[in-house]
Enzyme design. Structure first.
Site, PDB file in Angstrom:
ATOM      1  N   ASN A 198       9.163   0.318  10.713  1.00  0.00           N
ATOM      2  CA  ASN A 198       8.892   1.095   9.494  1.00  0.00           C
ATOM      3  C   ASN A 198       9.995   0.843   8.484  1.00  0.00           C
ATOM      4  O   ASN A 198      11.140   1.217   8.706  1.00  0.00           O
ATOM      5  CB  ASN A 198       8.838   2.592   9.835  1.00  0.00           C
ATOM      6  CG  ASN A 198       7.526   3.209   9.396  1.00  0.00           C
ATOM      7  OD1 ASN A 198       7.036   2.903   8.316  1.00  0.00           O
ATOM      8  ND2 ASN A 198       6.971   4.068  10.236  1.00  0.00           N
ATOM      9  N   ARG A 235      18.392 -21.453 -31.284  1.00  0.00           N
ATOM     10  CA  ARG A 235      19.049 -20.388 -32.042  1.00  0.00           C
ATOM     11  C   ARG A 235      18.976 -19.034 -31.336  1.00  0.00           C
ATOM     12  O   ARG A 235      19.888 -18.204 -31.466  1.00  0.00           O
ATOM     13  CB  ARG A 235      18.381 -20.283 -33.417  1.00  0.00           C
ATOM     14  CG  ARG A 235      19.126 -19.428 -34.383  1.00  0.00           C
ATOM     15  CD  ARG A 235      18.455 -19.225 -35.735  1.00  0.00           C
ATOM     16  NE  ARG A 235      17.262 -19.969 -36.001  1.00  0.00           N
ATOM     17  CZ  ARG A 235      16.283 -19.532 -36.797  1.00  0.00           C
ATOM     18  NH1 ARG A 235      16.377 -18.349 -37.364  1.00  0.00           N
ATOM     19  NH2 ARG A 235      15.225 -20.260 -37.023  1.00  0.00           N
ATOM     20  N   TYR A 269       5.568  13.538  14.919  1.00  0.00           N
ATOM     21  CA  TYR A 269       4.874  12.308  14.550  1.00  0.00           C
ATOM     22  C   TYR A 269       5.657  11.069  14.979  1.00  0.00           C
ATOM     23  O   TYR A 269       6.868  10.969  14.774  1.00  0.00           O
ATOM     24  CB  TYR A 269       4.657  12.237  13.024  1.00  0.00           C
ATOM     25  CG  TYR A 269       4.114  10.892  12.580  1.00  0.00           C
ATOM     26  CD1 TYR A 269       2.783  10.561  12.797  1.00  0.00           C
ATOM     27  CD2 TYR A 269       4.944   9.945  11.982  1.00  0.00           C
ATOM     28  CE1 TYR A 269       2.284   9.325  12.433  1.00  0.00           C
ATOM     29  CE2 TYR A 269       4.459   8.703  11.609  1.00  0.00           C
ATOM     30  CZ  TYR A 269       3.132   8.392  11.838  1.00  0.00           C
ATOM     31  OH  TYR A 269       2.638   7.169  11.475  1.00  0.00           O
ATOM     32  N   HIS A 295       0.487  -4.215  15.889  1.00  0.00           N
ATOM     33  CA  HIS A 295       0.879  -4.401  14.496  1.00  0.00           C
ATOM     34  C   HIS A 295       1.367  -5.823  14.200  1.00  0.00           C
ATOM     35  O   HIS A 295       1.533  -6.183  13.032  1.00  0.00           O
ATOM     36  CB  HIS A 295       1.971  -3.397  14.116  1.00  0.00           C
ATOM     37  CG  HIS A 295       1.442  -2.017  13.867  1.00  0.00           C
ATOM     38  ND1 HIS A 295       0.602  -1.376  14.735  1.00  0.00           N
ATOM     39  CD2 HIS A 295       1.634  -1.150  12.826  1.00  0.00           C
ATOM     40  CE1 HIS A 295       0.306  -0.180  14.265  1.00  0.00           C
ATOM     41  NE2 HIS A 295       0.911  -0.019  13.095  1.00  0.00           N
TER      42      HIS A 295
END
Length: 556
Positions: free
Chosen positions: A203, A294, A60, A90
């Site tokens: 990535n 406080r 892949y 992209h």
């Protein structure tokens, strides 16, 4: 800010980067070099990629398409084109570009991840990234477009686009120009992408994490200074330090609560640092203060604990391998997994925004107490001749508006998810927006604390000639170096900006840090002031002493 190449270098190996160093890299303080071990790891990883290509294996992202195209095998003569097409397609982000500092942080963090040796990039290509960083050649990276699923694909693609000589780039010498021209001006050849190198560049969770690193560092800085400003406000409102007694904290021993109370004790009236203001109301009948005075240890304390937790997660993420697929050279194996998913930084940055917001929430209420004469006993809106002068009326409105804005920004981004890539990426983190929101919340908090600090210093003017403690007088002097007292109305925005700049430069913390260290070393001498509710064991109210001190050894 300096973006010219610096002289000093930082050696990165993928495991030693801190949030502080990353900010310094962003601000242009260091160049980058790789450790010898990192170089060896990168070479081993790339060798495995070359072997896979020679054996024509199907892997892949190397010999297949991406996302939903994972089942499409790519011919060997198209493998380089595949990587270029990935970067170009992209690079689809929109919106304003990242600042030079943020872009440097993004690039530095991507270099650090690649230096781990699990990405399969060549040493030559990684060195090209380093050369680009060292020359401050910075790609145009829009801030919108990431869903934080396969990491920050769109922003990282824009970052890579400039480095391959396409799109726009900026450098101190050239300004904005075409990437090819900027690289040429600096004697840098555009990166030549080999198989796997395109996906190795895009990535990962580096935009989420780099913005998150800045948010957490600034949050840490403003949180410490918020404690100091709260102490000053309590002082001018003639509050009591009784609630910060160490025994009170030890029966509810949260780390942050104990630390904040300890800090407040060092800043307020004590035998070590006496306060004329505190002495002036020692025998008043006030039993307790409002919660925003406080309960500082309890509320500010959990903010400090939150920041510490978030920093630990962000630091881990900064030094993690977030690629896909991941190259294990020692095993001779490549695994497609999910380290790119941004859920870890997304979740903690949502948490950071929620946590740090409380500093402004508390601060705005203290500003209200300072400007409201019914609560402060001071002139209305901290100015003489009210009516002719409005004083701090609208400064408080600005603080209120920022707190209200933060309430919306604190809605968590990471609870949302939209399926993308034709159902392949069916759960996303929305981490990039979580990071952008977090840093906006921090900036709003910085402004609110600046307004409180201005108001508290103005309140001191009405208590003179009485002096506060030595550390708080130093805070007052630091502010008065940049902002004069408010005797009549004038243009206020520059005053707020000037004091915010002091906070960003950590000046307020620097003014008191040595005092706090001295107070607690070698052992704390805790001063317990008179309490109208203190009774002896025999049931009779104690005589009214000035104060009593208790020596207390500090825990390791």
């Amino acid at each position: 800010m300096n973006f010219l190449p610096p002289e000093e270098s930082i050696i990165l190996d993928g495991s030693n980067l801190t949030t502080d160093i990353l900010l310094r890299l962003g601000n242009g303080q260091y160049k980058i070099r790789l450790s010898k071990e990192a170089e060896e790891g990168v070479v081993k990883s790339r060798t495995l990629i070359e072997n896979i290509l020679q054996e024509n294996k199907v892997v892949y992202g190397i010999t297949t398409g991406f996302g939903n195209f994972a089942r499409v095998n790519i011919p060997s003569d198209k493998l380089e084109e595949l990587q270029y097409n990935l970067i170009r397609s992209h690079a689809a982000g929109v919106g304003n570009p990242l600042s030079p500092a943020k872009t440097r942080m993004l690039l530095a963090l991507r270099i650090n991840v690649l230096a781990k040796g699990y990405s399969g990039i060549s040493l030559k290509s990684l060195q090209c990234l380093i050369d680009t960083f060292n020359a401050s050649c910075l790609s145009w990276v829009p801030e919108q477009g990431s869903v934080g699923a396969s990491g920050d694909l769109a922003p990282l693609a824009h970052l890579a686009l400039g480095i391959i000589g396409e799109g726009k780039m900026w450098s101190p010498e050239t300004g904005w120009a075409s990437a090819k021209e900027v690289l040429k001006e600096h004697g840098i050849q555009p990166m030549r992408l080999g198989p796997k190198e395109g996906i190795a560049l895009i990535n990962g969770t580096q935009l989420i994490t780099s913005i998150g690193a800045e948010a957490v560092e600034r949050a840490m800085q403003i949180a410490r200074q918020a404690d100091v400003v709260a102490a000053l406000t309590l002082e001018v409102l003639k509050g009591t330090s009784r609630a910060f007694d160490s025994d009170v904290q030890m029966i509810r021993p949260h780390k942050g609560q104990i630390a904040v109370a300890k800090r407040l004790r060092a800043l307020l009236h004590s035998d070590t640092y006496p306060s004329q203001i505190a002495e002036s109301h020692r025998f008043c009948n006030r039993v307790q203060d409002a919660y925003t005075l406080r309960c500082c240890p309890q509320v500010h304390g959990v903010v400090h604990d939150t920041i510490e937790f978030v920093q630990s997660v962000i630091s881990t993420e900064m030094n993690s391998g977030t690629d896909n697929p991941i190259v294990f050279a020692e095993r001779g194996e490549i695994i497609s997994a999910g380290n790119f998913h941004g859920e870890y930084p997304a979740k903690v940055l949502d948490y950071l925004a929620i946590g740090v917001h409380e500093l402004a929430s508390m601060s705005e209420r203290r500003v209200e107490r300072l400007v409201n004469p019914a609560l402060s006993g001071l002139p209305a809106f901290l100015v003489h001749d009210g009516g002719i002068n409005s004083g701090f009326m609208l400064a408080h409105c600005t603080a209120a508006s920022l707190v209200s804005e933060n309430k919306v920004l604190c809605h968590p981004s990471s609870v949302d998810s939209l399926s993308t890539s034709a159902g392949q990426e069916d759960h996303v983190s929305m981490g990039c927006y979580a990071a952008r929101k977090a840093i906006q919340v921090v900036e709003n908090v910085e402004h609110v604390i600046a307004i409180e600090l201005l108001a508290a210093c103005q309140a001191i003017e009405f208590l003179r000639p009485l002096k506060t403690t030595a550390p708080l007088e130093e805070v007052y002097c630091a502010v008065r170096k940049v902002v004069r007292p408010w005797d009549k109305d004038r243009y206020m925005a520059p005053d707020i900006d000037a004091v915010k700049k002091l906070l960003l430069e950590n000046t307020i913390w620097a003014a008191v840090q040595h005092h706090i260290t001295f107070y607690h070393a070698p052992e704390e001498r805790e001063t317990r002031v008179f309490s109208p509710t203190a009774y002896s064991l025999g049931g009779k109210q104690r005589d009214r002493p000035k104060s009593r001190s208790v020596k207390r050894k500090l825990p390791n």
